[in-house]
Design a protein around this motif. Structure first.
Motif, PDB file in Angstrom:
ATOM      1  N   UNK A 156       0.863  -1.175   0.000  1.00  0.00           N
ATOM      2  CA  UNK A 156       0.000   0.000   0.000  1.00  0.00           C
ATOM      3  C   UNK A 156       0.899   1.225   0.000  1.00  0.00           C
ATOM      4  N   UNK A 157       0.695   2.095  -0.955  1.00  0.00           N
ATOM      5  CA  UNK A 157       1.482   3.326  -1.032  1.00  0.00           C
ATOM      6  C   UNK A 157       0.542   4.482  -0.687  1.00  0.00           C
ATOM      7  N   UNK A 158       0.913   5.255   0.335  1.00  0.00           N
ATOM      8  CA  UNK A 158       0.058   6.366   0.759  1.00  0.00           C
ATOM      9  C   UNK A 158       0.721   7.698   0.448  1.00  0.00           C
ATOM     10  N   UNK A 159      -0.025   8.545  -0.258  1.00  0.00           N
ATOM     11  CA  UNK A 159       0.455   9.889  -0.546  1.00  0.00           C
ATOM     12  C   UNK A 159      -0.596  10.889  -0.114  1.00  0.00           C
ATOM     13  N   UNK A 160      -0.842  11.869  -0.958  1.00  0.00           N
ATOM     14  CA  UNK A 160      -1.832  12.886  -0.619  1.00  0.00           C
ATOM     15  C   UNK A 160      -2.716  13.153  -1.833  1.00  0.00           C
ATOM     16  N   UNK A 161      -4.011  12.872  -1.677  1.00  0.00           N
ATOM     17  CA  UNK A 161      -4.942  13.180  -2.761  1.00  0.00           C
ATOM     18  C   UNK A 161      -5.098  14.698  -2.859  1.00  0.00           C
ATOM     19  N   UNK A 162      -5.460  15.181  -4.027  1.00  0.00           N
ATOM     20  CA  UNK A 162      -5.635  16.628  -4.181  1.00  0.00           C
ATOM     21  C   UNK A 162      -6.225  16.950  -5.541  1.00  0.00           C
ATOM     22  N   UNK A 163      -6.444  18.226  -5.777  1.00  0.00           N
ATOM     23  CA  UNK A 163      -7.059  18.679  -7.031  1.00  0.00           C
ATOM     24  C   UNK A 163      -6.058  18.536  -8.189  1.00  0.00           C
ATOM     25  N   UNK A 164      -6.477  17.888  -9.263  1.00  0.00           N
ATOM     26  CA  UNK A 164      -5.583  17.622 -10.390  1.00  0.00           C
ATOM     27  C   UNK A 164      -5.212  18.910 -11.139  1.00  0.00           C
ATOM     28  N   UNK A 165      -5.942  20.007 -10.863  1.00  0.00           N
ATOM     29  CA  UNK A 165      -5.664  21.245 -11.574  1.00  0.00           C
ATOM     30  C   UNK A 165      -4.893  22.270 -10.755  1.00  0.00           C
ATOM     31  N   UNK A 166      -5.085  22.231  -9.439  1.00  0.00           N
ATOM     32  CA  UNK A 166      -4.571  23.348  -8.637  1.00  0.00           C
ATOM     33  C   UNK A 166      -3.259  23.064  -7.907  1.00  0.00           C
ATOM     34  N   UNK A 167      -2.915  21.790  -7.684  1.00  0.00           N
ATOM     35  CA  UNK A 167      -1.688  21.488  -6.930  1.00  0.00           C
ATOM     36  C   UNK A 167      -0.506  21.378  -7.904  1.00  0.00           C
ATOM     37  N   UNK A 213       0.661   9.089  -5.110  1.00  0.00           N
ATOM     38  CA  UNK A 213       0.912   7.676  -4.773  1.00  0.00           C
ATOM     39  C   UNK A 213       1.098   6.816  -6.021  1.00  0.00           C
ATOM     40  N   UNK A 214       0.407   7.161  -7.100  1.00  0.00           N
ATOM     41  CA  UNK A 214       0.499   6.325  -8.302  1.00  0.00           C
ATOM     42  C   UNK A 214       1.819   6.521  -9.037  1.00  0.00           C
ATOM     43  N   UNK A 215       2.309   7.764  -9.089  1.00  0.00           N
ATOM     44  CA  UNK A 215       3.605   7.975  -9.746  1.00  0.00           C
ATOM     45  C   UNK A 215       4.690   7.231  -8.966  1.00  0.00           C
ATOM     46  N   UNK A 216       4.572   7.246  -7.624  1.00  0.00           N
ATOM     47  CA  UNK A 216       5.521   6.490  -6.804  1.00  0.00           C
ATOM     48  C   UNK A 216       5.407   4.996  -7.062  1.00  0.00           C
ATOM     49  N   UNK A 217       4.162   4.498  -7.114  1.00  0.00           N
ATOM     50  CA  UNK A 217       3.952   3.056  -7.340  1.00  0.00           C
ATOM     51  C   UNK A 217       4.485   2.653  -8.717  1.00  0.00           C
ATOM     52  N   UNK A 218       4.321   3.546  -9.708  1.00  0.00           N
ATOM     53  CA  UNK A 218       4.811   3.245 -11.058  1.00  0.00           C
ATOM     54  C   UNK A 218       6.326   3.065 -11.035  1.00  0.00           C
ATOM     55  N   UNK A 219       7.004   3.921 -10.268  1.00  0.00           N
ATOM     56  CA  UNK A 219       8.463   3.798 -10.165  1.00  0.00           C
ATOM     57  C   UNK A 219       8.835   2.486  -9.447  1.00  0.00           C
ATOM     58  N   UNK A 263     -10.298   8.953  -9.601  1.00  0.00           N
ATOM     59  CA  UNK A 263     -11.079   9.874 -10.422  1.00  0.00           C
ATOM     60  C   UNK A 263     -10.121  10.624 -11.337  1.00  0.00           C
ATOM     61  N   UNK A 264     -10.603  10.999 -12.525  1.00  0.00           N
ATOM     62  CA  UNK A 264      -9.701  11.595 -13.511  1.00  0.00           C
ATOM     63  C   UNK A 264      -9.180  12.966 -13.066  1.00  0.00           C
ATOM     64  N   UNK A 265      -9.903  13.632 -12.179  1.00  0.00           N
ATOM     65  CA  UNK A 265      -9.471  14.971 -11.771  1.00  0.00           C
ATOM     66  C   UNK A 265      -8.943  15.027 -10.339  1.00  0.00           C
ATOM     67  N   UNK A 266      -8.551  13.848  -9.809  1.00  0.00           N
ATOM     68  CA  UNK A 266      -8.003  13.801  -8.445  1.00  0.00           C
ATOM     69  C   UNK A 266      -6.621  13.141  -8.467  1.00  0.00           C
ATOM     70  N   UNK A 267      -5.662  13.778  -7.797  1.00  0.00           N
ATOM     71  CA  UNK A 267      -4.321  13.175  -7.666  1.00  0.00           C
ATOM     72  C   UNK A 267      -4.456  11.907  -6.820  1.00  0.00           C
ATOM     73  N   UNK A 268      -3.894  10.781  -7.300  1.00  0.00           N
ATOM     74  CA  UNK A 268      -4.028   9.532  -6.535  1.00  0.00           C
ATOM     75  C   UNK A 268      -3.441   9.656  -5.133  1.00  0.00           C
ATOM     76  N   UNK A 269      -4.258   9.345  -4.138  1.00  0.00           N
ATOM     77  CA  UNK A 269      -3.806   9.449  -2.748  1.00  0.00           C
ATOM     78  C   UNK A 269      -3.287   8.134  -2.215  1.00  0.00           C
ATOM     79  N   UNK A 270      -3.867   7.040  -2.682  1.00  0.00           N
ATOM     80  CA  UNK A 270      -3.471   5.707  -2.200  1.00  0.00           C
ATOM     81  C   UNK A 270      -3.425   4.734  -3.381  1.00  0.00           C
TER      82      UNK A 270
END
Ligand code: ZN
Length: 405
Positions: free
Chosen positions: A216-227, A235-241, A269-276
């Protein structure tokens, strides 16, 4: 050896199926009883005395010159996965019967008796408990195993009763190791190596050990446009690595295969940064030490990547089974026969489990793998050619003769 007879029998067994698409034959069902009935008849035709043991494994015995000599077992399983092919398991039982049939027809009697076994349940499709039949024979089955339930809530014990068996007797299926010479199993490869190498069959060096993890990789979910990218803990970019690292590290170790086969991205969701991200890791090797070292390197790298990206990584082992190495004398005998028949002495590692794993607890084991088309298995398209079936059964016959006379 009669290829037509073997093909005909494989087709007949494929009819003992619950599903229309592919073969679905689960343990202790109407279909498995139909299959046992057919196998019973073919074993008798081949000159064997047939019995069912306390777990409904079907066993045909071809008497040797010395009835007290330890018996050579030849077997595989008669159950299937859901919507399976026609050859997985079946081929080993049919080839074993054919070996004895050919001996019987040609008046060959070996010193040691030979028994052909069709195991009742190897896949564990119905009760999620693998190797029920072969574990009963080696005496490692427990009462707890008989309490496992299928998806309708029926236990193994109840399913046995439903076909007229007494589950309390299961202990009687256990064999005395002293009475067994060894165990041979012929099985389709279920992988593409023989297909790629262009050879009918090969020797199996052993069955890979397997470790399964959940991470389980835990990061921080957030707005895909504003952060901004620089401020994210994705979390997904980390998991991809991490997944890239799994492949890179596994390649550094000979004979290790590693797979991330399942991934869940949250919140998804397409507009949310992956949190987990939750995923699975499956690592296998014929060498337990090598597997352990590769795993340590992978886990260390997971944590390093997580740390660098401000993520948290949890990893938990859910399964670990050691490798089972085939008996070297048996591997060499198979290789000698392969060479005699103009083939290369190919040694393959089985990434899948087999009844031989259980038998290895009490006796010597040898396995012959048969080429299957494009390595496809556990699928209705599974296919082994009549030529390869004949060739591999002939190899099995020659190996059996070398071990028993
Ligand atoms: Zn199988």
């Amino acid at each position: 050896m009669n290829a037509e007879r073997m093909i005909d029998r494989i087709e007949k067994l494929a009819q003992c199926s619950r599903s229309v698409r592919g073969v679905t034959r689960l343990a202790f069902t109407k279909e498995s009883e139909q299959a046992n009935h057919l196998v019973d008849g073919w074993m008798k035709e081949a000159g064997m005395k047939v019995r069912r043991d306390a777990l409904n494994n079907i066993i045909g015995r071809y008497e040797g010159m010395d009835p007290d000599a330890p018996v050579l077992l030849i077997g595989s399983h008669l159950d299937s996965v859901a919507e399976a092919g026609k050859y997985d398991g079946i081929l080993g039982v049919i080839a074993g019967i054919e070996v004895v049939h050919a001996m019987h027809e040609n008046g060959i009697v070996t010193k040691n008796p030979i028994e052909v076994i069709g195991f009742c349940d190897e896949e564990g499709t119905r009760f999620h408990t693998t190797l029920l039949g072969s574990r009963a024979i080696v005496g490692s089955l427990s009462e707890e195993d008989l309490e496992a339930r299928d998806h309708e809530g029926v236990t193994v014990a109840e399913a046995m009763q439903a076909i007229g068996m007494n589950p309390d007797q299961y202990g009687r299926a256990a064999r005395d190791p002293q009475s067994i010479l060894g165990y041979l199993e012929l099985h389709i490869e279920q992988g593409p190596v023989l297909w790629e190498k262009g050879q009918s069959c090969g020797a199996v060096a052993g069955i890979a050990g397997q470790s399964r993890f959940e991470f389980k990789v835990e990061g921080q979910a957030g707005h895909a446009g504003t952060v901004p990218l620089s401020m994210r803990r994705d979390a997904l970019v980390g998991a991809a690595e991490m997944i890239q690292a799994v492949e890179r590290i596994a390649l550094e170790y000979e004979s290790v295969v590693a797979t991330v086969g399942k991934l869940a991205v949250l919140p998804g969701a397409s507009n949310v940064i992956p949190g987990v991200v939750e995923g699975t890791l499956d690592v296998r090797s014929l060498h337990d030490e090598t597997k352990r070292n590769a795993l340590l390197a992978i886990i260390e790298e997971f944590h390093r990547i997580a740390h660098r990206r401000g993520l948290v990584c949890h990893i938990r082992r859910v399964m670990d089974s050691p490798a089972v190495v085939c008996t070297s004398q048996y591997v060499q005998t198979i290789e000698t026969v392969l060479a005699q028949r103009g083939m290369k002495p190919l040694r393959l590692v089985s990434g899948a489990g087999h009844d031989a794993m259980a038998l290895a607890l009490i006796t010597d084991i040898g396995m012959i793998f048969v080429r299957c088309k494009e390595g496809v298995s556990h699928h209705p398209d599974e296919y082994a050619s009549p030529e390869d079936i004949l060739e591999s059964a002939t190899v099995l016959m020659n190996v059996a003769l070398r071990l028993t006379t």
